[in-house]
Motif scaffolding. Structure first.
Motif, PDB file in Angstrom:
ATOM      1  N   ARG A 205     -85.138  99.053  69.943  1.00 12.57           N
ATOM      2  CA  ARG A 205     -84.715  99.642  68.665  1.00 12.57           C
ATOM      3  C   ARG A 205     -84.613  98.567  67.594  1.00 12.57           C
ATOM      4  O   ARG A 205     -84.260  97.425  67.889  1.00 12.57           O
ATOM      5  N   VAL A 206     -84.955  98.906  66.364  1.00 17.65           N
ATOM      6  CA  VAL A 206     -84.819  97.948  65.276  1.00 17.65           C
ATOM      7  C   VAL A 206     -83.669  98.325  64.336  1.00 17.65           C
ATOM      8  O   VAL A 206     -83.306  97.572  63.456  1.00 17.65           O
ATOM      9  N   SER A 207     -83.133  99.537  64.520  1.00 18.18           N
ATOM     10  CA  SER A 207     -82.026  99.931  63.626  1.00 18.18           C
ATOM     11  C   SER A 207     -80.831 100.401  64.436  1.00 18.18           C
ATOM     12  O   SER A 207     -80.915 100.574  65.643  1.00 18.18           O
TER      13      SER A 207
ATOM     14  N   LEU B 231     -93.979  95.902  58.010  1.00 19.42           N
ATOM     15  CA  LEU B 231     -94.556  97.249  58.097  1.00 19.42           C
ATOM     16  C   LEU B 231     -94.252  97.879  59.456  1.00 19.42           C
ATOM     17  O   LEU B 231     -93.840  99.028  59.562  1.00 19.42           O
ATOM     18  N   LYS B 232     -94.446  97.054  60.494  1.00 19.54           N
ATOM     19  CA  LYS B 232     -94.176  97.539  61.847  1.00 19.54           C
ATOM     20  C   LYS B 232     -92.707  97.958  61.979  1.00 19.54           C
ATOM     21  O   LYS B 232     -92.391  99.017  62.540  1.00 19.54           O
ATOM     22  N   THR B 233     -91.803  97.130  61.435  1.00 19.72           N
ATOM     23  CA  THR B 233     -90.376  97.441  61.502  1.00 19.72           C
ATOM     24  C   THR B 233     -90.064  98.705  60.698  1.00 19.72           C
ATOM     25  O   THR B 233     -89.256  99.529  61.121  1.00 19.72           O
ATOM     26  N   ALA B 234     -90.723  98.863  59.568  1.00 21.32           N
ATOM     27  CA  ALA B 234     -90.496 100.055  58.740  1.00 21.32           C
ATOM     28  C   ALA B 234     -90.905 101.325  59.496  1.00 21.32           C
ATOM     29  O   ALA B 234     -90.211 102.342  59.444  1.00 21.32           O
ATOM     30  N   VAL B 235     -92.022 101.232  60.203  1.00 23.27           N
ATOM     31  CA  VAL B 235     -92.463 102.387  60.988  1.00 23.27           C
ATOM     32  C   VAL B 235     -91.439 102.678  62.094  1.00 23.27           C
ATOM     33  O   VAL B 235     -91.046 103.825  62.315  1.00 23.27           O
ATOM     34  N   ALA B 236     -90.972 101.602  62.755  1.00 14.92           N
ATOM     35  CA  ALA B 236     -89.997 101.778  63.837  1.00 14.92           C
ATOM     36  C   ALA B 236     -88.727 102.430  63.320  1.00 14.92           C
ATOM     37  O   ALA B 236     -88.183 103.361  63.925  1.00 14.92           O
ATOM     38  N   ARG B 237     -88.253 101.966  62.142  1.00  6.86           N
ATOM     39  CA  ARG B 237     -87.039 102.538  61.529  1.00  6.86           C
ATOM     40  C   ARG B 237     -87.229 104.019  61.239  1.00  6.86           C
ATOM     41  O   ARG B 237     -86.350 104.835  61.516  1.00  6.86           O
ATOM     42  N   TRP B 238     -88.365 104.333  60.689  1.00  6.03           N
ATOM     43  CA  TRP B 238     -88.645 105.721  60.300  1.00  6.03           C
ATOM     44  C   TRP B 238     -88.646 106.624  61.540  1.00  6.03           C
ATOM     45  O   TRP B 238     -88.044 107.701  61.545  1.00  6.03           O
ATOM     46  N   VAL B 239     -89.296 106.123  62.592  1.00 10.43           N
ATOM     47  CA  VAL B 239     -89.384 106.902  63.837  1.00 10.43           C
ATOM     48  C   VAL B 239     -87.996 107.061  64.471  1.00 10.43           C
ATOM     49  O   VAL B 239     -87.620 108.149  64.913  1.00 10.43           O
ATOM     50  N   GLU B 240     -87.223 105.982  64.472  1.00  5.63           N
ATOM     51  CA  GLU B 240     -85.873 106.048  65.056  1.00  5.63           C
ATOM     52  C   GLU B 240     -84.974 107.023  64.295  1.00  5.63           C
ATOM     53  O   GLU B 240     -84.186 107.763  64.892  1.00  5.63           O
TER      54      GLU B 240
END
Lengths: 207, 356
Positions: A205-207, B231-240
């Protein structure tokens, strides 16, 4: 006559002849310069010995054990040279060359550096009638403090810690094996270690 | 064209592809690629040691196959060319060791060449049986090289004597971003084709993902550089966020929007480089060129800006030995002296070192 290559420790290249012995040999102990020196050493051995590529009957190569990055340079070079020269590759276990060079009739334990606080080892009970080392166990990989427990009857062996493998000795060993119709090693790099990889447990997880 | 063009065998082992190519001048005779991609799939990315071990086993079989396909005998070769960098050290060393020994066994000269410049060199080749040959590449040209290991923008004034790095990624390569985003969407490796498939039918404007190093302040410092980590982190945040809210993740929209962000930033910077330097030519290379949307957007943007777009055939865009042979043949044809046998593998070889 053989071209002989070993990069299981440093880099060693030789041209050998069963009757004439080691005709030329170049060795670099630095364990991080295999790719740089392999070409100049092959060229120098051929020119020093005055042996033409067409006169060679094969390419002997140390298959290890040895740290993988360097070990591969010698095996890749031997296979490519043999392919270009249309000659066979003669695979030899690098530790056997160390034991062959010593030629001891007494039990021998060859130990070389495997990095990451481990060592490669091979145990020999002596030599046979034509001087070929009799490998009783190994090659193996272990921690130095576990050698005694790993190698059977270690107390009876003389331990030899080697920092280099002579391609001249390796080539002469190959000549002797061939002359006495003994089998060569398997044509397979002896890494004795799996690649360092761990399977991912999935995205974090990143958030 | 000279009476007899140089016949060169090229060896490429900088990443997970063992490539052996044979060219005569600008004519492609063989392009054999043995990939260890399947062995890396379970790890979700290229494992250097796995790649290097695979090179050692694939090398001689690939050599044999290339010679058989081309009908060339080893002693006919004029030279051996090999990638000396940039790339994965352990992988490069297999090719370097083999190439030197092969050259010496044959008494042939060796040319140690730059992998990235090799990607540009691929464009000089006319594919056998590909119909009428294309007009020759013109210089200067801007080149955008995009793969799992590189994202570089080059200014090529001359293929064998003048290549300048305009910019590159400051973190992940574009191909790496595809792999990582595929993983977080639960798609297998390699991510590029998976994202492409998943994006079909998705809305590329559904989510506005960030374009790295594109705001005015970043552009000032990194006009031609790329960044895909954010960008990769932004996608991960959006998905989470969607998952936390208990919503189904719209995979097609996420994939399409992510792919759009990558293609957009790549082409925006590449086209800017062409315009800034007054060079109406753009060459694409690298495995990510396989991405359909990238090629489509490149065609659109180039057409809109009067830029000639060149894309070599796909099997010459991914890592291959033919491009290394092609670059080697250009060096031979220009009368360049061969490399000394003491070169090593240089994982960070700069593009200004066209020949090592």
């Amino acid at each position: 006559m053989l071209l002989a290559i070993d990069t299981s420790a440093g880099t060693s290249v030789a041209v050998v002849d069963r009757e004439g012995g080691v005709l030329a040999e170049h060795t670099e102990l630095d364990t991080r310069r295999h790719a740089e020196v392999i070409g100049t050493f092959i060229a120098a051995c051929l020119s020093d010995s005055g042996v033409a590529v067409a006169e060679l009957s094969g390419v002997a190569v140390g298959m290890g054990p040895g740290p993988f990055t360097g070990l591969r340079v010698g095996i890749a070079a031997a296979r490519a040279f043999a392919f270009g020269a249309a000659r066979p590759v003669v695979p030899v276990i690098s530790h056997d060359a160390i034991a062959y060079e010593l030629g001891s009739a007494e039990p021998l334990l060859v130990v070389t550096d495997a990095r990451r606080r481990e060592v490669y080892w091979s145990a020999y009970s002596g030599i046979d009638a034509v001087g070929l080392p009799l490998r009783a166990a190994g090659p193996g990989l272990t921690r130095p403090d576990e050698l005694a427990a790993t190698v059977p009857e270690i107390d009876g062996y003389r331990r030899l810690d080697a920092a280099s493998v002579s391609a001249g000795a390796l080539g002469m060993l190959a000549e002797t094996l061939f002359y006495n119709r003994r089998p060569f090693a398997v044509d397979e790099a002896l890494y004795l270690r799996s690649p360092d990889v761990t399977l991912s447990s999935g995205p974090k997880r990143v958030s | 064209m000279s009476a007899r063009e140089p016949l060169v065998l090229g060896i490429e082992t900088s990443c997970d592809e063992t490539g052996i190519g044979i060219v005569r001048g600008t004519t492609l005779l063989a392009n054999v690629i043995a990939s260890s991609m399947d062995e890396h799939a379970r790890y979700g990315g290229v494992v250097p040691e796995v790649a290097a071990r695979a090179h050692l086993e694939a090398l001689v079989p690939a050599l044999k196959q290339a010679l058989a396909e081309s009908g060339v005998a080893l002693d006919e070769l004029d030279a051996i060319a090999v990638t000396s960098g940039p790339g994965l050290s352990g992988a490069l060393m297999v090719g370097v060791g083999a190439a030197k020994a092969l050259a010496l066994s044959l008494g042939k000269p060796i040319y140690a060449v730059n992998h990235l410049v090799g990607h540009v060199g691929a464009d000089v080749l006319d594919s056998v049986g590909s119909g009428p040959s294309r007009p020759a590449i013109e210089y200067p040209t801007v080149a955008l090289l995009v793969s799992g290991g590189h994202t570089s923008l080059l200014l090529v004034r001359d293929l064998i004597s003048d290549v300048e790095l305009l910019g590159e990624t400051i973190d992940d390569a574009a191909g790496e971003a595809f792999d990582k985003v595929a993983r977080l969407l639960g798609l297998p490796y390699p991510g590029g084709p998976e994202i492409d498939r998943a994006a079909a039918g998705g809305d590329p404007t559904a989510i506005r993902f960030p374009r790295g190093l594109s705001n005015p302040k970043d552009v000032e410092a990194h006009r031609y550089d790329f960044s895909f980590s954010g960008l990769k982190t932004a996608v991960a945040r959006w998905v989470e966020k969607a998952q936390d809210a208990g919503e189904a993740v719209p995979i097609a929209d996420v994939a399409a929007s992510f792919r759009e962000a990558v293609a957009d930033v790549l082409l925006t910077k590449a086209v800017a480089a062409c315009i800034d330097h007054g060079i109406p030519r753009l060459l694409l290379g690298g495995g990510v060129v396989a991405n359909a949307r990238l090629r489509e957007l490149a065609a659109e943007r180039c057409a809109a800006n009067g830029i000639e777009l060149r894309i070599p055939p796909l099997d010459l865009c991914t890592d291959n030995g033919a491009m290394i042979a092609a670059l080697g043949a250009q060096l031979v044809a220009a009368g360049r002296a061969p490399s000394d046998f003491d070169f090593g593998a240089d994982s960070t070889l700069p593009v200004t070192s066209i020949q090592a």
